[in-house]
Design a protein around this motif. Structure first.
Motif, PDB file in Angstrom:
ATOM      1  N   GLU A 223     -92.504 -36.727 -43.605  1.00  0.00           N
ATOM      2  CA  GLU A 223     -92.720 -37.044 -45.014  1.00  0.00           C
ATOM      3  C   GLU A 223     -91.391 -37.231 -45.737  1.00  0.00           C
ATOM      4  OE1 GLU A 223     -95.187 -33.891 -46.419  1.00  0.00           O
ATOM      5  OE2 GLU A 223     -96.977 -34.610 -45.356  1.00  0.00           O
ATOM      6  N   GLU A 224     -90.404 -36.358 -45.441  1.00  0.00           N
ATOM      7  CA  GLU A 224     -89.091 -36.485 -46.073  1.00  0.00           C
ATOM      8  C   GLU A 224     -88.367 -37.737 -45.595  1.00  0.00           C
ATOM      9  OE1 GLU A 224     -86.521 -33.106 -46.434  1.00  0.00           O
ATOM     10  OE2 GLU A 224     -88.188 -31.706 -46.156  1.00  0.00           O
ATOM     11  N   THR A 227     -90.019 -40.787 -47.221  1.00  0.00           N
ATOM     12  CA  THR A 227     -89.690 -40.796 -48.646  1.00  0.00           C
ATOM     13  C   THR A 227     -88.239 -41.214 -48.872  1.00  0.00           C
ATOM     14  OG1 THR A 227     -91.335 -39.082 -49.098  1.00  0.00           O
ATOM     15  CG2 THR A 227     -89.583 -39.371 -50.730  1.00  0.00           C
ATOM     16  N   ARG A 233     -92.061 -41.214 -52.767  1.00  0.00           N
ATOM     17  CA  ARG A 233     -93.120 -40.752 -51.875  1.00  0.00           C
ATOM     18  C   ARG A 233     -94.300 -41.708 -51.925  1.00  0.00           C
ATOM     19  NH1 ARG A 233     -97.549 -37.377 -50.956  1.00  0.00           N
ATOM     20  NH2 ARG A 233     -97.255 -35.961 -49.173  1.00  0.00           N
ATOM     21  N   ARG A 235     -97.855 -42.289 -50.066  1.00  0.00           N
ATOM     22  CA  ARG A 235     -98.803 -41.657 -49.144  1.00  0.00           C
ATOM     23  C   ARG A 235     -99.252 -42.615 -48.053  1.00  0.00           C
ATOM     24  NH1 ARG A 235    -103.270 -39.774 -53.216  1.00  0.00           N
ATOM     25  NH2 ARG A 235    -102.727 -41.875 -53.968  1.00  0.00           N
TER      26      ARG A 235
END
Length: 301
Positions: A223-224, A227, A233, A235
């Motif tokens: 996720e990091e 992003t 971010r 989804r």
């Protein structure tokens, strides 16, 4: 042909004083650091032509030149396919480890290196793991190589994943497609990406998902990384990278099956390496999040 004889036939490295040191790593090449009065180089000597593994050596050469032009790959100095050798500049720096990728501070640096590569010149071929996996499967079945238990039972789910990813398809960029920690170098200021055997224009989320998958990083790290790559971010991009990371595990499992059945020149337990990936893929195929991930990947953010 012995390595000294090979080096003697490379004009850049012949007829001058030189030291030769074999470098660790590499499952489809033998790599040697060669130092001459004019500089330091890496001679990549093929362990095989790589055709069975979807390696195109001419494309590797051309894409290595493109990666150097993007400012993220080593300069290319010589290519002698008749000898099975590619010579690139030696990049001083420290090779990444899985511990480096598990350090959250490095994830923006990895994302930045990927953006440099992805924003560079287009590569001369495409790479799509869905197509590569099918090609690998045909080789495994036609040659009678080992196939993991229940492997074919997940093919209908793979078709569903491919269909859902088509909804938000945004084109391809030049990708390395094999960013193991050992293919990331840190010179103390910036990161460099090396080894373009499997390079090709691909979905950038495959690159990110493959990094996550290959080093078995925590989900939060993916996720990091995503992003940091996109600057915010998203989804659907995180879900897309997770699904393509799953396809990475599922496809590279068959790479291991082929190596296990056909490669006798390298002392490595390819089957165990591949089964570790396959077991993680099975856990994702049968886990509770797969359907929601496909829904998320197909949505606007």
């Amino acid at each position: 042909m012995a390595v000294p004889q090979v080096l003697d036939r490379i004009p850049l490295l012949s007829g001058v004083p030189r030291t030769v040191e074999e470098l660790p790593g590499g499952l489809t090449n033998h790599n040697y650091k060669v130092v001459t009065p004019d500089g330091a180089y890496v001679a990549r000597v093929w362990a095989s032509d790589g055709a069975m593994l979807a390696i195109d050596r001419d494309a590797e050469h051309a894409n290595s030149i493109a990666a150097a032009a993007a400012g993220v790959g080593a300069p290319v100095h010589a290519y002698l396919p008749e000898l099975g050798v590619l010579v690139v500049g030696f990049l001083p720096g420290r090779t990444f480890t899985e511990a480096d990728l598990r350090d959250p501070a490095n994830l923006p640096r990895v994302a930045e290196a990927c953006r440099r590569l992805h924003g560079g010149p287009r590569f001369v071929r495409d790479f799509d793991m869905f197509d590569v996996q099918q090609r690998y499967l045909e080789i495994v079945q036609s040659r009678g190589f080992r196939l993991p238990a229940k492997y074919l039972e997940f093919m209908p789910v793979v078709a569903q994943i491919r269909k859902c990813l088509e909804v938000r398809y945004e084109g391809t960029v030049p990708c390395n497609n094999d960013l193991l920690p050992g293919n990331i170098l840190d010179d103390g200021e910036r990161l460099w990406l090396i080894d373009y055997e499997y390079s090709g224009n691909n979905d950038p989320c495959f690159e990110l998902g493959n990094i996550w998958s290959e080093s078995d990083l925590p989900l939060g790290h993916l996720e990091e990384l995503v992003t940091a790559y996109y600057g915010r971010r998203l989804r659907n991009k995180i879900a897309r990278a997770r699904l393509l990371g799953l396809m990475s595990k599922y496809g590279w499992t068959l790479w291991a099956s082929i190596q296990d059945g056909a490669n006798e020149s390298i002392d490595f337990d390819f089957w165990s390496w591949g089964m570790e990936k396959y077991e993680r893929a099975v856990a994702e195929f049968t886990g509770p999040e797969l359907t929601s991930l496909m829904d998320e990947a197909a949505r606007t953010d």
